[in-house]
Design a protein around this motif. Structure first.
Motif, PDB file in Angstrom:
ATOM      1  N   ARG A  40      45.754  47.424  30.414  1.00  6.51           N
ATOM      2  CA  ARG A  40      44.628  47.584  31.347  1.00  6.51           C
ATOM      3  C   ARG A  40      43.726  46.356  31.369  1.00  6.51           C
ATOM      4  O   ARG A  40      42.502  46.449  31.317  1.00  6.51           O
ATOM      5  CB  ARG A  40      43.827  48.835  31.016  1.00  6.51           C
ATOM      6  CG  ARG A  40      44.635  50.096  31.102  1.00  6.51           C
ATOM      7  CD  ARG A  40      43.812  51.291  30.691  1.00  6.51           C
ATOM      8  NE  ARG A  40      44.651  52.453  30.505  1.00  6.51           N
ATOM      9  CZ  ARG A  40      44.730  53.469  31.349  1.00  6.51           C
ATOM     10  NH1 ARG A  40      44.022  53.462  32.449  1.00  6.51           N
ATOM     11  NH2 ARG A  40      45.521  54.473  31.092  1.00  6.51           N
ATOM     12  N   GLY A  42      43.653  44.103  33.876  1.00 11.69           N
ATOM     13  CA  GLY A  42      43.257  43.713  35.220  1.00 11.69           C
ATOM     14  C   GLY A  42      44.359  44.028  36.205  1.00 11.69           C
ATOM     15  O   GLY A  42      45.077  45.016  36.042  1.00 11.69           O
ATOM     16  N   ARG A  69      41.114  39.437  36.068  1.00  8.44           N
ATOM     17  CA  ARG A  69      40.617  40.272  34.974  1.00  8.44           C
ATOM     18  C   ARG A  69      39.998  41.562  35.511  1.00  8.44           C
ATOM     19  O   ARG A  69      39.408  41.583  36.601  1.00  8.44           O
ATOM     20  CB  ARG A  69      39.564  39.528  34.156  1.00  8.44           C
ATOM     21  CG  ARG A  69      40.098  38.360  33.380  1.00  8.44           C
ATOM     22  CD  ARG A  69      39.004  37.718  32.505  1.00  8.44           C
ATOM     23  NE  ARG A  69      37.671  37.802  33.057  1.00  8.44           N
ATOM     24  CZ  ARG A  69      37.012  36.785  33.610  1.00  8.44           C
ATOM     25  NH1 ARG A  69      37.543  35.590  33.660  1.00  8.44           N
ATOM     26  NH2 ARG A  69      35.802  36.965  34.082  1.00  8.44           N
ATOM     27  N   ALA A  70      40.096  42.626  34.719  1.00  2.00           N
ATOM     28  CA  ALA A  70      39.640  43.962  35.133  1.00  2.00           C
ATOM     29  C   ALA A  70      38.208  43.961  35.652  1.00  2.00           C
ATOM     30  O   ALA A  70      37.909  44.599  36.671  1.00  2.00           O
ATOM     31  CB  ALA A  70      39.785  44.941  33.965  1.00  2.00           C
ATOM     32  N   GLU A  71      37.317  43.234  34.997  1.00  3.96           N
ATOM     33  CA  GLU A  71      35.908  43.261  35.413  1.00  3.96           C
ATOM     34  C   GLU A  71      35.664  42.561  36.749  1.00  3.96           C
ATOM     35  O   GLU A  71      34.593  42.712  37.337  1.00  3.96           O
ATOM     36  CB  GLU A  71      34.998  42.672  34.324  1.00  3.96           C
ATOM     37  CG  GLU A  71      35.283  41.241  33.948  1.00  3.96           C
ATOM     38  CD  GLU A  71      36.285  41.097  32.788  1.00  3.96           C
ATOM     39  OE1 GLU A  71      36.297  40.004  32.203  1.00  3.96           O
ATOM     40  OE2 GLU A  71      37.031  42.029  32.491  1.00  3.96           O
ATOM     41  N   ARG A  72      36.653  41.832  37.253  1.00  3.24           N
ATOM     42  CA  ARG A  72      36.506  41.144  38.543  1.00  3.24           C
ATOM     43  C   ARG A  72      37.282  41.821  39.670  1.00  3.24           C
ATOM     44  O   ARG A  72      37.167  41.432  40.825  1.00  3.24           O
ATOM     45  CB  ARG A  72      36.980  39.691  38.421  1.00  3.24           C
ATOM     46  CG  ARG A  72      36.131  38.844  37.498  1.00  3.24           C
ATOM     47  CD  ARG A  72      36.536  37.368  37.576  1.00  3.24           C
ATOM     48  NE  ARG A  72      36.422  36.875  38.934  1.00  3.24           N
ATOM     49  CZ  ARG A  72      37.417  36.244  39.585  1.00  3.24           C
ATOM     50  NH1 ARG A  72      38.575  36.023  39.009  1.00  3.24           N
ATOM     51  NH2 ARG A  72      37.242  35.827  40.822  1.00  3.24           N
ATOM     52  N   ASP A  85      41.828  34.591  38.227  1.00  2.00           N
ATOM     53  CA  ASP A  85      41.625  33.956  36.919  1.00  2.00           C
ATOM     54  C   ASP A  85      42.815  33.068  36.572  1.00  2.00           C
ATOM     55  O   ASP A  85      42.652  32.003  35.981  1.00  2.00           O
ATOM     56  CB  ASP A  85      41.412  35.020  35.845  1.00  2.00           C
ATOM     57  CG  ASP A  85      40.097  35.748  36.069  1.00  2.00           C
ATOM     58  OD1 ASP A  85      39.043  35.118  35.851  1.00  2.00           O
ATOM     59  OD2 ASP A  85      40.117  36.913  36.496  1.00  2.00           O
TER      60      ASP A  85
END
Length: 157
Positions: A40, A42, A69-72, A85
């Protein structure tokens, strides 16, 4: 069917890639996607995904594979705003050194953390970052995709 990229407002026609190119891109996508999904980390995107990396004039590029990435990650049916990324480009037989160099500068200028260029003909992998580039016999970019790696032999078998 032609593919297009928008570079500083200019539409550029790109010929479909050959079987070797597609195989190398598929190996990278399959490997990184399995690793990213299981942890998990991204999302991994295929070559049909456009990333708008500059505006006025617009530049929209579509790497052969990309990782965000997951947060983006943003769910959208439009172009992804900003660079991935990690971007992965596979050199096609028709690509010139100038085209590859120009694309490298576009990605780095846009803020991609790492650009990986794989040349199946010469069996070379070059990893580009803001602070320079280096040749390698595989891909391991722990600061961007923690724990993932793939060897040249796996990519270009």
């Amino acid at each position: 069917m032609w593919r297009y990229e928008l570079v500083r407002g200019e539409l550029r026609k790109m010929s479909p890639s050959g079987a070797s190119h597609g195989d190398v891109a598929a190996q990278i996508i399959t490997s990184v996607n399995q690793h990213v999904r299981s942890r998990r980390l991204g999302k991994v995107y295929a070559s049909e995904t456009g990333f708008r990396i500059s505006r006025n004039p617009d530049t929209v590029c579509a790497p052969d594979a990309a990782f965000v990435r997951a947060e983006r990650v943003v769910k959208t049916d439009r172009f992804f705003e900003g660079p991935p990324d990690a971007a992965f480009e596979v050199v096609s037989p028709n690509d010139t050194f100038t085209e590859i160099d120009e694309k490298t500068h576009e990605w780095l200028r846009a803020g991609v953390r790492v650009l990986v260029i794989v040349d199946p003909r010469t069996k070379n992998i070059n990893v580009h970052r803001e602070n320079g580039a280096h040749a390698t016999d595989g891909i391991a970019i722990d600061d961007v995709v923690p724990g993932w790696k793939i060897s040249l032999a796996e990519i270009c078998d």
